[in-house]
Design a protein around this motif. Structure first.
Motif, PDB file in Angstrom:
ATOM      1  N   ILE A  47     -16.974  18.882   8.941  1.00 16.91           N
ATOM      2  CA  ILE A  47     -17.510  20.490   9.137  1.00 16.91           C
ATOM      3  C   ILE A  47     -18.357  20.633  10.406  1.00 16.91           C
ATOM      4  O   ILE A  47     -18.402  21.317  11.191  1.00 16.91           O
ATOM      5  N   LEU A  48     -18.848  19.411  10.854  1.00 17.15           N
ATOM      6  CA  LEU A  48     -19.586  19.303  12.203  1.00 17.15           C
ATOM      7  C   LEU A  48     -18.685  19.033  13.245  1.00 17.15           C
ATOM      8  O   LEU A  48     -19.324  19.298  14.458  1.00 17.15           O
ATOM      9  N   LEU A  49     -17.439  18.462  13.353  1.00 15.96           N
ATOM     10  CA  LEU A  49     -16.709  18.276  14.403  1.00 15.96           C
ATOM     11  C   LEU A  49     -16.490  19.209  15.439  1.00 15.96           C
ATOM     12  O   LEU A  49     -16.687  18.869  16.635  1.00 15.96           O
ATOM     13  N   PRO A  50     -16.156  20.515  15.167  1.00 19.05           N
ATOM     14  CA  PRO A  50     -16.227  21.642  16.159  1.00 19.05           C
ATOM     15  C   PRO A  50     -17.358  21.858  16.857  1.00 19.05           C
ATOM     16  O   PRO A  50     -17.315  21.999  18.254  1.00 19.05           O
ATOM     17  N   PHE A  51     -18.447  21.339  16.562  1.00 18.66           N
ATOM     18  CA  PHE A  51     -19.782  21.419  17.298  1.00 18.66           C
ATOM     19  C   PHE A  51     -19.821  20.213  18.081  1.00 18.66           C
ATOM     20  O   PHE A  51     -20.466  20.349  19.264  1.00 18.66           O
ATOM     21  N   MET A  52     -18.831  19.254  18.068  1.00 22.38           N
ATOM     22  CA  MET A  52     -18.864  18.288  18.801  1.00 22.38           C
ATOM     23  C   MET A  52     -17.876  18.680  20.042  1.00 22.38           C
ATOM     24  O   MET A  52     -18.054  18.447  21.238  1.00 22.38           O
ATOM     25  N   ILE A  53     -16.652  18.942  19.459  1.00 24.34           N
ATOM     26  CA  ILE A  53     -15.520  19.244  20.405  1.00 24.34           C
ATOM     27  C   ILE A  53     -15.739  20.412  21.593  1.00 24.34           C
ATOM     28  O   ILE A  53     -15.608  20.336  22.559  1.00 24.34           O
ATOM     29  N   LEU A  54     -16.651  21.506  21.045  1.00 23.72           N
ATOM     30  CA  LEU A  54     -16.714  22.578  22.040  1.00 23.72           C
ATOM     31  C   LEU A  54     -17.713  22.235  23.196  1.00 23.72           C
ATOM     32  O   LEU A  54     -17.066  22.440  24.234  1.00 23.72           O
ATOM     33  N   PRO A  55     -18.819  21.691  23.059  1.00 20.04           N
ATOM     34  CA  PRO A  55     -19.536  21.306  24.013  1.00 20.04           C
ATOM     35  C   PRO A  55     -18.765  20.118  25.157  1.00 20.04           C
ATOM     36  O   PRO A  55     -18.840  20.246  26.167  1.00 20.04           O
ATOM     37  N   LEU A  56     -18.151  19.279  24.188  1.00 21.40           N
ATOM     38  CA  LEU A  56     -17.198  18.217  24.926  1.00 21.40           C
ATOM     39  C   LEU A  56     -16.334  18.876  26.124  1.00 21.40           C
ATOM     40  O   LEU A  56     -16.163  18.720  27.238  1.00 21.40           O
ATOM     41  N   TYR A  57     -15.430  19.797  25.237  1.00 17.17           N
ATOM     42  CA  TYR A  57     -14.413  20.522  25.905  1.00 17.17           C
ATOM     43  C   TYR A  57     -15.052  21.383  27.268  1.00 17.17           C
ATOM     44  O   TYR A  57     -14.433  21.233  28.382  1.00 17.17           O
ATOM     45  N   SER A  58     -16.180  22.054  26.958  1.00 12.35           N
ATOM     46  CA  SER A  58     -16.518  22.764  28.149  1.00 12.35           C
ATOM     47  C   SER A  58     -17.150  21.946  29.338  1.00 12.35           C
ATOM     48  O   SER A  58     -17.206  22.323  30.436  1.00 12.35           O
ATOM     49  N   VAL A  59     -17.798  20.740  29.143  1.00 13.56           N
ATOM     50  CA  VAL A  59     -17.968  19.822  30.365  1.00 13.56           C
ATOM     51  C   VAL A  59     -16.719  19.192  30.821  1.00 13.56           C
ATOM     52  O   VAL A  59     -16.672  19.280  31.923  1.00 13.56           O
ATOM     53  N   MET A  60     -15.912  18.726  29.979  1.00 16.12           N
ATOM     54  CA  MET A  60     -14.663  18.052  30.506  1.00 16.12           C
ATOM     55  C   MET A  60     -13.646  19.082  31.421  1.00 16.12           C
ATOM     56  O   MET A  60     -12.954  18.505  32.297  1.00 16.12           O
ATOM     57  N   LYS A  61     -13.848  20.281  31.040  1.00 11.56           N
ATOM     58  CA  LYS A  61     -12.988  21.371  31.935  1.00 11.56           C
ATOM     59  C   LYS A  61     -13.331  21.429  33.223  1.00 11.56           C
ATOM     60  O   LYS A  61     -12.920  21.659  34.230  1.00 11.56           O
ATOM     61  N   THR A  62     -14.678  21.012  33.446  1.00 12.39           N
ATOM     62  CA  THR A  62     -15.272  21.183  34.764  1.00 12.39           C
ATOM     63  C   THR A  62     -15.315  19.911  35.784  1.00 12.39           C
ATOM     64  O   THR A  62     -15.463  19.552  36.783  1.00 12.39           O
ATOM     65  N   ILE A  63     -14.712  18.769  34.959  1.00 14.17           N
ATOM     66  CA  ILE A  63     -14.412  17.452  35.703  1.00 14.17           C
ATOM     67  C   ILE A  63     -13.264  17.605  36.344  1.00 14.17           C
ATOM     68  O   ILE A  63     -12.088  17.666  35.908  1.00 14.17           O
ATOM     69  N   PRO A  64     -13.077  17.423  37.882  1.00 11.06           N
ATOM     70  CA  PRO A  64     -11.924  17.594  38.412  1.00 11.06           C
ATOM     71  C   PRO A  64     -10.944  16.275  38.293  1.00 11.06           C
ATOM     72  O   PRO A  64     -11.408  15.227  38.212  1.00 11.06           O
ATOM     73  N   VAL A  65      -9.774  16.540  38.244  1.00 10.31           N
ATOM     74  CA  VAL A  65      -8.613  15.599  37.869  1.00 10.31           C
ATOM     75  C   VAL A  65      -8.592  14.597  39.137  1.00 10.31           C
ATOM     76  O   VAL A  65      -8.563  13.387  38.903  1.00 10.31           O
ATOM     77  N   SER A  66      -9.050  15.182  40.258  1.00 13.51           N
ATOM     78  CA  SER A  66      -8.636  14.322  41.542  1.00 13.51           C
ATOM     79  C   SER A  66      -9.560  13.264  41.587  1.00 13.51           C
ATOM     80  O   SER A  66      -9.126  12.348  42.323  1.00 13.51           O
ATOM     81  N   TYR A  67     -10.666  13.070  40.940  1.00 11.63           N
ATOM     82  CA  TYR A  67     -11.708  11.935  40.966  1.00 11.63           C
ATOM     83  C   TYR A  67     -10.858  10.800  40.338  1.00 11.63           C
ATOM     84  O   TYR A  67     -10.739   9.572  40.779  1.00 11.63           O
ATOM     85  N   THR A  68     -10.231  10.867  39.040  1.00 17.75           N
ATOM     86  CA  THR A  68      -9.672   9.889  38.400  1.00 17.75           C
ATOM     87  C   THR A  68      -8.098   9.511  39.195  1.00 17.75           C
ATOM     88  O   THR A  68      -8.231   8.382  39.512  1.00 17.75           O
ATOM     89  N   ARG A  69      -7.492  10.357  39.890  1.00 16.64           N
ATOM     90  CA  ARG A  69      -6.441  10.038  41.001  1.00 16.64           C
ATOM     91  C   ARG A  69      -7.069   9.183  41.959  1.00 16.64           C
ATOM     92  O   ARG A  69      -6.317   8.315  42.499  1.00 16.64           O
ATOM     93  N   ALA A  70      -8.022   9.669  42.632  1.00 21.32           N
ATOM     94  CA  ALA A  70      -8.607   8.976  43.682  1.00 21.32           C
ATOM     95  C   ALA A  70      -8.896   7.579  43.244  1.00 21.32           C
ATOM     96  O   ALA A  70      -8.651   6.485  44.150  1.00 21.32           O
ATOM     97  N   ALA A  71      -9.698   7.344  42.181  1.00 26.78           N
ATOM     98  CA  ALA A  71      -9.720   6.000  41.840  1.00 26.78           C
ATOM     99  C   ALA A  71      -8.530   5.411  41.619  1.00 26.78           C
ATOM    100  O   ALA A  71      -8.683   3.954  42.067  1.00 26.78           O
ATOM    101  N   LYS A  72      -7.740   5.792  40.932  1.00 24.91           N
ATOM    102  CA  LYS A  72      -6.290   5.055  40.695  1.00 24.91           C
ATOM    103  C   LYS A  72      -5.694   4.490  41.999  1.00 24.91           C
ATOM    104  O   LYS A  72      -5.206   3.530  42.190  1.00 24.91           O
ATOM    105  N   SER A  73      -5.717   5.666  42.928  1.00 23.29           N
ATOM    106  CA  SER A  73      -5.121   5.294  44.338  1.00 23.29           C
ATOM    107  C   SER A  73      -5.939   4.277  45.111  1.00 23.29           C
ATOM    108  O   SER A  73      -5.309   3.791  45.642  1.00 23.29           O
ATOM    109  N   LEU A  74      -6.939   4.110  44.791  1.00 23.78           N
ATOM    110  CA  LEU A  74      -7.944   2.925  45.201  1.00 23.78           C
ATOM    111  C   LEU A  74      -7.424   1.666  44.719  1.00 23.78           C
ATOM    112  O   LEU A  74      -8.355   0.675  44.872  1.00 23.78           O
ATOM    113  N   GLY A  75      -6.928   1.750  43.482  1.00 26.63           N
ATOM    114  CA  GLY A  75      -6.519   0.259  42.796  1.00 26.63           C
ATOM    115  C   GLY A  75      -7.122   0.179  41.604  1.00 26.63           C
ATOM    116  O   GLY A  75      -7.018  -0.957  41.152  1.00 26.63           O
ATOM    117  N   ALA A  76      -7.695   1.207  41.047  1.00 31.35           N
ATOM    118  CA  ALA A  76      -8.380   1.224  39.656  1.00 31.35           C
ATOM    119  C   ALA A  76      -7.326   0.935  38.665  1.00 31.35           C
ATOM    120  O   ALA A  76      -6.222   1.874  38.695  1.00 31.35           O
TER     121      ALA A  76
END
Lengths: 408, 563
Positions: free
Chosen positions: B439-468
């Motif tokens: 019953i409460l799962l949507p209340f977790m997914i919605l805020p998580l989604y709206s935060v994750m939407k704003t995280i740029p993919v390039s950061y992770t890519r940059a980390a990987k390209s630096l050898g992570a």
């Protein structure tokens, strides 16, 4: 790295034997086990049949048939096997298992499983990628399954809460509309339905009217004590329902007595007034939140332009501001409506038996005399929520398009 | 036709360009607005007007919420400490009992029992004694039946005095005698004129009678009020209670000075001369005869301890404590339920929150990283449960989890579980956690989604390209950026979970219920409203603290609904 065994296309046997075949055998074994259980063959026989079918399909299909035809063939073969084993229901079960198996055969042998990962990904990464997708699929299944399960069960001809053997055999006799008939003819359900349809719209009207006005006020640039006011207006959403209900229980019982004694209102009417006011208070935060969110995107200079052209405040509001923020107001209203329509705790405490709403009746039904009519009601309510969801989604997309926030 | 004297430059009064003209002139001074007033005050006025308008728009709703929501909650909080029932039901006893010291004498003296007789008489007639009994029963079991039993016998107490007064002069049997002594002039006229329509005129004592016969006057006023209000009868035609005679006996033997011009002075003086020789009645023995508990020090201690108008008793009770002679102490082991229940509520809410994070995080990540069209499609799968009635989802889980339900049937059918050994998934904590996570799962997914939407993919890519490695890139780069979403979702889910009532009630059995279920039980079944209010107050404090944390982390304005 496609692993289909096809020497003519230059694809060697080895990767097929070490990768696709074992996986398909395992998958076939699982599906065969389920199919065997369903058809009553016993676990060992089912597993064996499943493995044999999977092995044959894995060798033959990718080599000789294009994907589309091959998958249909697999579906057909398993359907026939199912028909032999268990009649009509067996056929349907076989078709489903066959479709799964056919998909798996081509997914593994053509290399489709690597779609979505970069070409340089290692096998571990590919495995994780697919496992992750599978996990997400399971979670979505968890989200939807209970709601979907209720729908076929509501057509149960028996007074059971589970699938009867007749239902599984797709016997038409095992399905009926009797629970729906009960819902729409039984007074114990019709009165609550009527009450819900009286209380929810009235509460919505109050929360939308007051809420929209306040949201417009809150969106002005200089509001003293804005945070405090906002906190108070949002509080009905934050305070746990049980606490709101307890507080309202004391308050409205006194208020009800007062109304009966000094305003001379009938007991029924005061009951409705109490529940409507209580629900209106609960719906207000939703209206405030959605309407203030819409007003963020509203260009205040439009009202100044209107005033400049000689429109009075009322005319500006109804002709300029209202049409533009209407989507937000409507979705806020829908939230308020569903809040009231779904609400049990407060109405349980504040209302009397005469104000019994649909959720209340379901609640007592679930607690005391459990009747499958509840499932029919639940199905109807699911349809209602699908309608509401559609409207809200359309409104949201429209406003996103208007504001140029969405690419589509 | 224009002429120079009426041209634009010669106009007097305020014109749209007055400010401009003043500004162009050489006179120095404050900057002026178009109408010639100082710009500062003009702006202030406009601002004030704007503020007023905003407040006017907000006012109706603010008023509505304050009256129908904030006030009721405040009233509830007040109820958790309010304890006027003892003082209101036993006003005389409470006063007499104030000086009693439980450590010195076992049982209070005769005046207390006399006061109790009078108080109980009124309470019985007003049907308040059972309410008081059940109130004190929360503190000491057995008090409820003590009061109920005593209530049945108390109207005979003091009969000895009634008989002796009547024997002395039959006039004492006549209600008119008492009316003549105690009733006020205005009430007499109004009562005589009363024709049965509307409420009876409220009884008033005659002026001065309270100074002469204080106890009797008070008792008679109570009698008259009860006869009027409870029985809807005329006090002028009803025989006074024995307790009135008891009070009269006490007043007279205490040496009341009867003025010569007092109504029925002769009768009273005659009685006063006689009371010294009256047979007396041992009220304490009478009470003890009805129930031995009246000789129990504990009963008196409870009455004395709870006679103050405000009490911390409900709050103590809500955390399994109790007031004892030696101060605050734990309740007996077998009565300690609330701390356990609070802890269970917390643990289960935490479990539900963790389950929601575990299930919500992958889904939110997937949706945030898919193309918009597919993400929207998946979003519908999240929003459908969100929009579906709570009762529908709860009934669905009841159907799924029962012993003969869909999940058990499926497991038996596949052969994982034996038919006679079906899993107990409902009416316990498991059922509550499964159903509430869903019953409460949507209340977790919605805020998580709206935060994750704003995280740029390039950061992770940059980390990987630096050898992570993938894991490092996720754990060191992506995850920290998604923590605000987890925080927002967790607090939201936790706040909602600890206040849940419906779902635990239906799928929780006895082991899976929350503190809310206990609150509901005290409101609707045990009627111990004070305790319910105290439990609610504690819950409210917890929620408000979390809410404050939520506001600090995310801000209330950032609550989003439906993506």
């Amino acid at each position: 790295m496609a692993a289909a065994f096809n020497p003519t296309a230059g694809k060697p046997l080895r990767p097929f034997l070490t990768f696709a075949l074992p996986l398909l055998l395992a998958f076939g074994a699982i599906l065969g086990f389920i199919g065997g259980q369903a058809a009553g063959l016993g676990p060992a026989a089912g597993t064996l049949v499943g493995m044999v079918v999977a092995a044959v399909l894995a060798f033959v299909l990718p080599r000789y048939l294009p994907q589309q035809t091959g998958r249909w063939t697999a579906t057909g073969i398993c359907g026939v096997l199912g028909l032999l084993a268990g009649g009509l229901a067996g056929f349907i079960g076989g078709v489903i298992l066959g479709a799964l198996l056919g998909w798996a055969v081509y997914w593994l042998t053509t290399g489709n499983y690597r779609r979505g990962v970069p070409v340089y990904a290692t096998s571990g990464q590919t495995l994780w990628h697919n496992a992750f997708k599978f996990i997400c699929g399971t979670i979505f299944f968890f989200l939807i399954a209970p709601i979907v399960t209720v729908i076929p069960l509501s057509f149960n001809a028996e007074n059971f809460f589970t699938f009867t053997p007749g239902m599984l055999a797709l016997d038409p006799e095992a399905y009926s509309l009797r629970h729906y008939r009960d819902f729409f003819t039984n007074d114990a359900w019709l009165q609550p339905l009527k009450n819900s349809l009286i209380i929810a719209p009235l509460a919505t009207i109050i929360s939308v009217t007051l809420g929209t006005l306040a949201a417009i006020g809150l969106s002005q640039s200089h509001v003293p004590a804005r945070r405090a006011i906002m906190a108070i207006l949002i509080s009905p959403m934050i305070v746990p329902l049980i606490i709101s209900a307890t507080g309202m229980f004391f308050f409205y019982s006194q208020m009800g007595l007062w109304m009966e004694e000094y305003l001379g209102l009938s007991k029924d009417l005061t009951g409705y007034i109490k529940v409507v006011l209580a629900h209106a208070a609960l719906g207000i935060p939703f209206v405030i939140i959605t309407v203030t969110a819409t007003l963020v995107g509203f260009d205040q200079s439009l009202t100044r332009a209107a005033a400049n052209m000689g429109a009075g405040p009322a005319k500006t509001f109804f002709k300029i501001q209202m049409p533009l923020i209407l989507p937000g107001v409507i979705s806020g209203g829908l939230f308020a409506f569903i809040t009231s329509f779904d609400e049990v705790v407060v109405v349980l405490f504040v209302g009397a038996a005469a104000q019994k709403t649909l959720p209340w009746q379901m609640f007592t039904g679930l607690r005391e005399q459990i009747s499958p009519t509840i499932l029919a009601v639940a199905t109807v309510l699911v349809c209602v929520s699908i309608c509401l969801l559609t409207v809200v989604e359309l409104l949201r997309r429209r406003s996103e398009r208007l504001r140029g926030m969405s690419p589509g | 036709m224009s002429n120079a004297t009426t041209g634009p430059y010669n106009l007097t009064g305020v014109t749209p360009d007055t400010g401009l003209k003043v500004g162009q002139s050489d006179e120095s001074g404050p900057v002026l607005a178009a109408d010639g007033t100082s710009l500062k005050s003009s702006l202030n006025r406009a601002l004030r007007k704007q503020k007023m308008r905003a407040l006017l728009l907000i006012a109706p709703l603010l008023f509505f919420i304050l009256v129908t929501f904030i006030y009721p909650i405040g009233e509830m909080l007040f109820r958790s400490v309010e304890n006027q029932i003892v003082g209101e039901t036993l006003p005389r006893t409470v006063v007499e009992l104030a000086d009693w010291d439980a450590d010195v004498t076992d049982v209070p003296d005769a005046p207390v029992f006399s006061a109790l007789t009078k108080d109980l008489m009124v309470a019985v007639e007003e049907k308040n004694h059972t309410r008081l009994g059940s109130r004190l029963n929360y503190e000491l079991s057995g008090v409820s039946s003590l009061f109920r039993k005593s209530g049945r016998g108390v109207d005979d107490f003091g009969e000895v005095y009634t008989d002796q007064f009547v024997a002395l002069d039959p006039a004492w049997e006549d209600p008119a005698t008492f009316i003549a002594i105690f009733a006020g002039e205005r009430w007499l006229t109004a009562n005589a004129a009363y024709d049965g329509e509307g409420p009876r005129p409220t009884f008033r004592l005659a002026p001065g009678v309270e100074d002469v016969l204080p106890e009797t006057a008070r008792m008679y006023a109570d009698f008259a009020r009860v006869v009027q209000v409870e029985d809807d009868d005329n006090p002028a035609e009803e025989d006074p209670w024995n307790a009135v005679y008891l009070a009269l006996y006490e007043d007279l033997s205490a040496g009341a000075v009867i003025p010569a011009d007092f109504p029925q002075a002769a009768l009273l003086t005659q009685a006063q001369d006689a009371v010294a020789t009256f047979d007396t009645e041992d009220l304490r023995a009478q009470f003890v005869e009805i129930d031995e508990d009246w000789a129990d020090r504990e009963v008196w201690r409870i009455i004395q301890g709870y006679s103050a108008p405000y009490t911390a008793g409900y709050f103590l009770n809500a955390v399994d404590l109790q007031q004892t002679p030696d101060g605050v102490a734990w309740r007996p082991e077998n009565q300690q339920i609330y701390i356990t229940l609070f802890i269970r509520t917390m643990i289960m809410s935490t479990a539900i929150t963790l389950a929601c994070i575990l299930l919500g995080y992958p889904v939110a990540w997937l949706m945030a990283n898919l193309p918009a069209r597919q993400a929207n499609l998946l979003m519908i799968l999240v929003l459908l449960p969100f929009w579906t009635s709570l009762l529908v989802r709860t009934s669905a889980w009841k159907v799924m989890l029962q012993r003969e339900g869909v999940i058990n049937d499926l497991l038996v059918w596949i052969g994982i579980v034996a038919d006679d050994n079906r899993l107990a998934l409902i009416n316990n904590a498991t059922g509550t956690i499964i159903a509430m996570t869903h019953i409460l799962l949507p209340f977790m997914i919605l805020p998580l989604y709206s935060v994750m939407k704003t995280i740029p993919v390039s950061y992770t890519r940059a980390a990987k390209s630096l050898g992570a490695t993938n894991w490092t890139a996720f754990w060191r780069v992506y995850f920290p950026q998604s923590v605000p979403g987890i925080g927002a979702g967790s607090i939201l889910v936790f706040i909602l979970a600890i206040g849940y009532y419906i779902t635990p009630e239906i799928v929780g059995g006895t082991k899976g219920v929350f503190i809310s279920n206990r609150i509901a039980y005290h409101i609707s079944s045990s009627l111990n409203w004070g305790l319910a209010a105290a439990l609610g107050a504690i819950l409210l404090v917890i929620v408000l603290a979390l809410y404050w944390a939520y506001d600090r982390i995310v801000g209330i304005d950032n609550v989003k609904l439906g993506g």
